[in-house]
Design a protein around this motif. Structure first.
Motif, PDB file in Angstrom:
ATOM      1  N   SER A 238       0.929  -1.443  -0.130  1.00 36.51           N
ATOM      2  CA  SER A 238      -0.440  -0.211  -0.181  1.00 36.51           C
ATOM      3  C   SER A 238       1.082   1.281  -0.242  1.00 36.51           C
ATOM      4  O   SER A 238       0.697   2.827  -0.951  1.00 36.51           O
ATOM      5  N   ILE A 241       2.388   1.700  -3.462  1.00 41.07           N
ATOM      6  CA  ILE A 241       1.574   2.699  -4.679  1.00 41.07           C
ATOM      7  C   ILE A 241       2.087   3.683  -4.412  1.00 41.07           C
ATOM      8  O   ILE A 241       1.075   4.653  -5.398  1.00 41.07           O
ATOM      9  N   TYR A 242       1.237   3.798  -2.595  1.00 43.96           N
ATOM     10  CA  TYR A 242       1.163   5.704  -2.768  1.00 43.96           C
ATOM     11  C   TYR A 242       2.729   6.341  -2.730  1.00 43.96           C
ATOM     12  O   TYR A 242       1.684   7.587  -4.106  1.00 43.96           O
ATOM     13  N   TYR A 243       3.700   5.933  -2.430  1.00 43.98           N
ATOM     14  CA  TYR A 243       5.101   6.965  -3.723  1.00 43.98           C
ATOM     15  C   TYR A 243       5.164   7.104  -4.349  1.00 43.98           C
ATOM     16  O   TYR A 243       5.856   8.059  -5.543  1.00 43.98           O
ATOM     17  N   ILE A 244       4.621   5.743  -5.164  1.00 43.66           N
ATOM     18  CA  ILE A 244       4.154   5.928  -6.408  1.00 43.66           C
ATOM     19  C   ILE A 244       4.080   6.663  -7.486  1.00 43.66           C
ATOM     20  O   ILE A 244       3.613   7.504  -8.152  1.00 43.66           O
ATOM     21  N   TYR A 245       2.242   6.917  -6.788  1.00 43.37           N
ATOM     22  CA  TYR A 245       1.320   7.823  -7.082  1.00 43.37           C
ATOM     23  C   TYR A 245       1.906   9.337  -7.005  1.00 43.37           C
ATOM     24  O   TYR A 245       1.839  10.413  -7.677  1.00 43.37           O
ATOM     25  N   VAL A 246       3.136   9.613  -5.782  1.00 42.90           N
ATOM     26  CA  VAL A 246       3.502  11.037  -5.309  1.00 42.90           C
ATOM     27  C   VAL A 246       3.897  11.106  -6.055  1.00 42.90           C
ATOM     28  O   VAL A 246       4.302  12.582  -6.518  1.00 42.90           O
ATOM     29  N   LYS A 248       5.197  10.410  -9.210  1.00 34.72           N
ATOM     30  CA  LYS A 248       4.535  10.634 -10.765  1.00 34.72           C
ATOM     31  C   LYS A 248       3.409  11.538 -10.303  1.00 34.72           C
ATOM     32  O   LYS A 248       3.939  11.883 -12.282  1.00 34.72           O
ATOM     33  N   ASN A 249       3.095  12.608  -9.758  1.00 29.71           N
ATOM     34  CA  ASN A 249       2.313  13.677  -9.881  1.00 29.71           C
ATOM     35  C   ASN A 249       2.852  14.384  -9.193  1.00 29.71           C
ATOM     36  O   ASN A 249       2.303  15.812  -8.943  1.00 29.71           O
TER      37      ASN A 249
END
Length: 261
Positions: A238, A241-246, A248-249
Motif C-alpha cells: 500500500s 502504491i502511495y509513493y509511486i502515485y505521489v 508520479k504526480n
C-alpha cells in the motif's frame, strides 16, 4: 555451505543491567533512537530552513505518536489470529515493527501538518538520522538471533548462518543493514547532482525501503494473510502504491538553478 564469519558468536547476545539479563535488540533499539534524534537535532541546527516552533513541535509529536501506535499495531497484526483470539497487553506492547512505525509515523506527521496549516514537506532532514537509527537497531536484531521474530528462513546458500538453532538461516538483519548503507550512499549521490524540492529524498527513501521490505519478507517466517503475503507485505504494498502515485504526480521535482545577472 555456510558463512563462517560469525561462527565464534553465541546467540542471543545479552547484557546484564541492574541484575537483569536483557536481549541486545531493545538495548540497540534504544541507543539507535537516542543517537538518531541527536543527529536530527544537529542537522536541524545547521539547516538554513527554519520551521516555526509550533510546526516543529506538531510534526515531532505527530511522528512519535503515529510511529508508536503503528509499530505496535502492525507488529501484532503480523499474527492476527493470536491478536484477536488471545489479546494480551504485555505482548501487544512488546511486539513492534519499523514498517508500521514508518507508515503510521507518516500519517501522524501529515495530520499534524494539517492541524497547524503547514503545507510544505518536512521529511528530508530526518532521512539520514532515520537510516542511522535503523542500522543501529538492526545490529541489535542480528545479535538477538532467533529469540525475536527478526530472523530469516532456513537456507543452503553461502550466506546461511547459525542464529541460535540447528538451521542455517538468512541473516536478514545484515541484508537490511547493507541495503540501508547503500541507500545512504545513493541518496547522497542523488542529492549532490541536483537541487530537489523539499521532501523528494524522503519520498525516494520511503519508496525504496518499502519495496526492499516487501521482497525481503519472502525469506522471513510469516503468517500468510492474502495469498502468500503477510501483514507487513500488505502494508508495504500500500505504501509503494502511495509513493509511486505521489512521485508520479509531483511537479518540478528539480528546482531550477537561479542565474544571477
Amino acid at each position: 555451505m555456510k558463512c563462517p564469519i560469525f561462527d565464534f558468536m553465541d546467540f542471543p547476545v545479552t547484557f546484564q543491567l541492574f541484575g537483569k539479563t536483557i536481549l541486545a535488540h531493545p538495548v540497540f533499539e534504544t541507543v539507535g533512537i537516542f543517537i538518531g534524534m541527536r543527529f536530527y537535532f544537529y542537522l536541524k541546527r545547521k539547516s538554513p530552513e527554519k520551521l516555526p516552533f509550533n510546526t516543529s513541535a506538531a510534526v515531532l509529536i505527530g511522528a512519535t505518536a503515529g510511529a508508536l501506535i503503528g509499530s505496535k499495531l502492525i507488529g501484532n497484526l503480523e499474527n492476527p489470529y493470536v491478536f484477536f483470539d488471545d489479546f494480551n497487553f504485555k505482548r501487544f506492547w512488546t511486539n513492534n515493527t519499523i514498517v508500521g512505525g514508518l507508515a503510521f509515523g507518516l500519517i501522524g506527521v501529515e495530520l499534524a501538518k494539517k492541524i497547524v496549516g503547514h503545507k510544505e514537506s518536512t521529511g528530508d532532514l530526518i532521512v539520514y538520522p532515520l537510516i542511522l537509527a535503523m542500522i543501529i537497531g538492526r545490529i541489535g536484531c542480528f545479535l538477538t538471533g532467533i529469540h525475536e521474530e527478526t530472523y530469516g528462513l532456513p537456507t543452503t546458500s553461502i550466506f546461511g548462518m547459525h542464529l541460535g538453532d540447528e538451521y542455517l538461516r538468512h541473516p536478514v538483519a545484515l541484508y537490511e543493514i547493507a541495503f540501508l548503507l547503500f541507500m545512504w550512499f545513493e541518496l547522497k549521490m542523488i542529492g549532490r547532482k541536483n537541487k530537489y524540492v523539499s521532501g523528494f529524498l524522503f519520498k525516494l527513501f520511503m519508496l525504496s525501503y518499502f519495496s526492499f521490505r516487501f521482497f525481503l519478507d519472502f525469506i522471513k517466517p510469516k503468517i500468510e494473510i492474502v495469498g502468500n503475503l503477510g501483514t507487513i507485505q500488505l502494508v508495504c504494498l500500500s505504501m509503494i502504491i502511495y509513493y509511486i502515485y505521489v512521485l508520479k504526480n509531483g511537479r518540478n521535482l528539480i528546482q531550477p538553478k537561479i542565474i544571477k545577472l
